[in-house]
Design a protein around this motif. Structure first.
Motif, PDB file in Angstrom:
ATOM      1  N   VAL A 128     -18.228  -9.086  15.129  1.00  0.00           N
ATOM      2  CA  VAL A 128     -17.304  -8.601  14.101  1.00  0.00           C
ATOM      3  C   VAL A 128     -17.266  -7.080  14.187  1.00  0.00           C
ATOM      4  O   VAL A 128     -18.236  -6.446  14.607  1.00  0.00           O
ATOM      5  CB  VAL A 128     -17.700  -9.051  12.674  1.00  0.00           C
ATOM      6  CG1 VAL A 128     -17.511 -10.539  12.506  1.00  0.00           C
ATOM      7  CG2 VAL A 128     -19.106  -8.670  12.333  1.00  0.00           C
ATOM      8  N   ASP A 129     -16.148  -6.515  13.809  1.00  0.00           N
ATOM      9  CA  ASP A 129     -15.985  -5.059  13.862  1.00  0.00           C
ATOM     10  C   ASP A 129     -16.545  -4.447  12.578  1.00  0.00           C
ATOM     11  O   ASP A 129     -15.982  -4.633  11.505  1.00  0.00           O
ATOM     12  CB  ASP A 129     -14.510  -4.710  14.021  1.00  0.00           C
ATOM     13  CG  ASP A 129     -14.266  -3.221  14.169  1.00  0.00           C
ATOM     14  OD1 ASP A 129     -15.244  -2.443  14.208  1.00  0.00           O
ATOM     15  OD2 ASP A 129     -13.093  -2.824  14.236  1.00  0.00           O
ATOM     16  N   VAL A 130     -17.665  -3.740  12.694  1.00  0.00           N
ATOM     17  CA  VAL A 130     -18.289  -3.107  11.531  1.00  0.00           C
ATOM     18  C   VAL A 130     -18.324  -1.583  11.678  1.00  0.00           C
ATOM     19  O   VAL A 130     -19.086  -0.909  10.985  1.00  0.00           O
ATOM     20  CB  VAL A 130     -19.710  -3.679  11.275  1.00  0.00           C
ATOM     21  CG1 VAL A 130     -19.632  -5.150  10.877  1.00  0.00           C
ATOM     22  CG2 VAL A 130     -20.613  -3.500  12.481  1.00  0.00           C
ATOM     23  N   SER A 134     -21.066   1.175   5.752  1.00  0.00           N
ATOM     24  CA  SER A 134     -22.195   1.905   5.164  1.00  0.00           C
ATOM     25  C   SER A 134     -23.526   1.560   5.805  1.00  0.00           C
ATOM     26  O   SER A 134     -24.338   2.441   6.069  1.00  0.00           O
ATOM     27  CB  SER A 134     -22.277   1.618   3.661  1.00  0.00           C
ATOM     28  OG  SER A 134     -21.143   2.137   3.014  1.00  0.00           O
ATOM     29  N   THR A 135     -23.780   0.293   6.055  1.00  0.00           N
ATOM     30  CA  THR A 135     -25.092  -0.143   6.521  1.00  0.00           C
ATOM     31  C   THR A 135     -25.063  -0.806   7.883  1.00  0.00           C
ATOM     32  O   THR A 135     -25.886  -0.506   8.735  1.00  0.00           O
ATOM     33  CB  THR A 135     -25.716  -1.104   5.484  1.00  0.00           C
ATOM     34  OG1 THR A 135     -25.914  -0.376   4.265  1.00  0.00           O
ATOM     35  CG2 THR A 135     -27.042  -1.647   5.945  1.00  0.00           C
ATOM     36  N   LEU A 136     -24.143  -1.730   8.095  1.00  0.00           N
ATOM     37  CA  LEU A 136     -24.099  -2.444   9.378  1.00  0.00           C
ATOM     38  C   LEU A 136     -23.564  -1.534  10.478  1.00  0.00           C
ATOM     39  O   LEU A 136     -22.623  -0.775  10.268  1.00  0.00           O
ATOM     40  CB  LEU A 136     -23.214  -3.687   9.282  1.00  0.00           C
ATOM     41  CG  LEU A 136     -23.629  -4.745   8.258  1.00  0.00           C
ATOM     42  CD1 LEU A 136     -22.695  -5.950   8.348  1.00  0.00           C
ATOM     43  CD2 LEU A 136     -25.071  -5.156   8.425  1.00  0.00           C
ATOM     44  N   ARG A 137     -24.191  -1.629  11.660  1.00  0.00           N
ATOM     45  CA  ARG A 137     -23.751  -0.853  12.819  1.00  0.00           C
ATOM     46  C   ARG A 137     -23.243  -1.746  13.948  1.00  0.00           C
ATOM     47  O   ARG A 137     -22.421  -1.332  14.746  1.00  0.00           O
ATOM     48  CB  ARG A 137     -24.893   0.028  13.352  1.00  0.00           C
ATOM     49  CG  ARG A 137     -25.342   1.093  12.368  1.00  0.00           C
ATOM     50  CD  ARG A 137     -24.199   2.091  12.116  1.00  0.00           C
ATOM     51  NE  ARG A 137     -24.592   3.183  11.268  1.00  0.00           N
ATOM     52  CZ  ARG A 137     -24.257   3.294   9.981  1.00  0.00           C
ATOM     53  NH1 ARG A 137     -23.535   2.369   9.401  1.00  0.00           N
ATOM     54  NH2 ARG A 137     -24.653   4.331   9.284  1.00  0.00           N
ATOM     55  N   GLN A 138     -23.764  -2.990  14.023  1.00  0.00           N
ATOM     56  CA  GLN A 138     -23.349  -3.904  15.088  1.00  0.00           C
ATOM     57  C   GLN A 138     -23.825  -5.308  14.737  1.00  0.00           C
ATOM     58  O   GLN A 138     -24.911  -5.487  14.169  1.00  0.00           O
ATOM     59  CB  GLN A 138     -23.953  -3.462  16.427  1.00  0.00           C
ATOM     60  CG  GLN A 138     -23.478  -4.250  17.623  1.00  0.00           C
ATOM     61  CD  GLN A 138     -24.026  -3.667  18.928  1.00  0.00           C
ATOM     62  OE1 GLN A 138     -24.729  -2.651  18.941  1.00  0.00           O
ATOM     63  NE2 GLN A 138     -23.702  -4.315  20.029  1.00  0.00           N
ATOM     64  N   VAL A 139     -23.008  -6.303  15.068  1.00  0.00           N
ATOM     65  CA  VAL A 139     -23.387  -7.706  14.926  1.00  0.00           C
ATOM     66  C   VAL A 139     -23.153  -8.355  16.280  1.00  0.00           C
ATOM     67  O   VAL A 139     -22.031  -8.319  16.804  1.00  0.00           O
ATOM     68  CB  VAL A 139     -22.583  -8.422  13.826  1.00  0.00           C
ATOM     69  CG1 VAL A 139     -23.006  -9.881  13.712  1.00  0.00           C
ATOM     70  CG2 VAL A 139     -22.734  -7.709  12.477  1.00  0.00           C
ATOM     71  N   ALA A 140     -24.210  -8.926  16.871  1.00  0.00           N
ATOM     72  CA  ALA A 140     -24.127  -9.497  18.221  1.00  0.00           C
ATOM     73  C   ALA A 140     -24.589 -10.953  18.218  1.00  0.00           C
ATOM     74  O   ALA A 140     -25.533 -11.317  17.508  1.00  0.00           O
ATOM     75  CB  ALA A 140     -24.993  -8.684  19.191  1.00  0.00           C
TER      76      ALA A 140
END
Length: 186
Positions: A128-130, A134-140
């Motif tokens: 997902v594009d984050v 504020s907190t999330l930098r990457q979801v893999a």
């Protein structure tokens, strides 16, 4: 604030009347969450099926949601900060953006009984594009192997989080959602 307004607000608060904050005021974001591992069951093999991973922004936290088609009951998962995310099966390190990494392991697979994928993101490293959150930098997506699936979440820092399962029904069977909320600050 003038004295009359302070007195009126104080009297209303004492009576239990909620007075809205002035426009532009920051929300109160205190949490009792921590940053220690949250584990239910042994995150062992399961036959439930992952079919989506998505994310959302809220005033006090960023959220990752794993949608699962429940076959026998999502009863095992683990969410914990780790030094490095690891691919399911190979154990290969997966670098993620941010100052800390949460690894999510759940007892659910990403394929059906015939081996057809139920979840196959277009880009495993950017599920997902984050960007700019504020907190999330990457979801893999870290993979699905031997009855388990893994997701890596890069966060700005080691921040408090909470994990919970939201039961619900979609149009095609009983579904549950594993919800991971990561606070914007301590």
């Amino acid at each position: 604030m003038n004295r009359t307004r302070v007195l009126v607000v104080s009297v209303l608060a004492a009576l239990g009347v909620v007075v809205p904050a002035p426009a532009g005021a920051a929300p109160a974001c205190a949490t009792a969450w921590g940053s220690l591992p949250e584990v239910v069951g042994q995150a062992g093999p399961g036959d439930d099926r992952v079919y989506d991973v998505r994310a959302g922004q809220h005033a006090c936290f960023d959220r990752v949601v794993v949608d699962v088609a429940e076959v026998s009951g999502l009863d095992s998962w683990s969410v914990r900060y780790v030094p490095v995310a690891r691919e399911d099966g190979s154990g290969a390190a997966v670098p993620l953006r941010g100052g800390a990494v949460l690894q999510v392991t759940l007892g659910a697979v990403a394929h059906d009984a015939e081996g057809r994928a139920t979840y196959a993101p277009a880009d495993r490293r950017e599920v997902v594009d984050v960007r700019g959150w504020s907190t999330l930098r990457q979801v893999a997506w870290l993979g699905s192997f031997e009855g388990r699936s893994d997701i890596g979440i890069g966060t700005r820092a080691r921040l408090p989080f909470r994990v919970w399962v939201l039961e619900g029904r979609s149009g095609s069977g009983h579904d549950v959602r594993l919800v991971i909320d990561v606070a914007h600050r301590w």
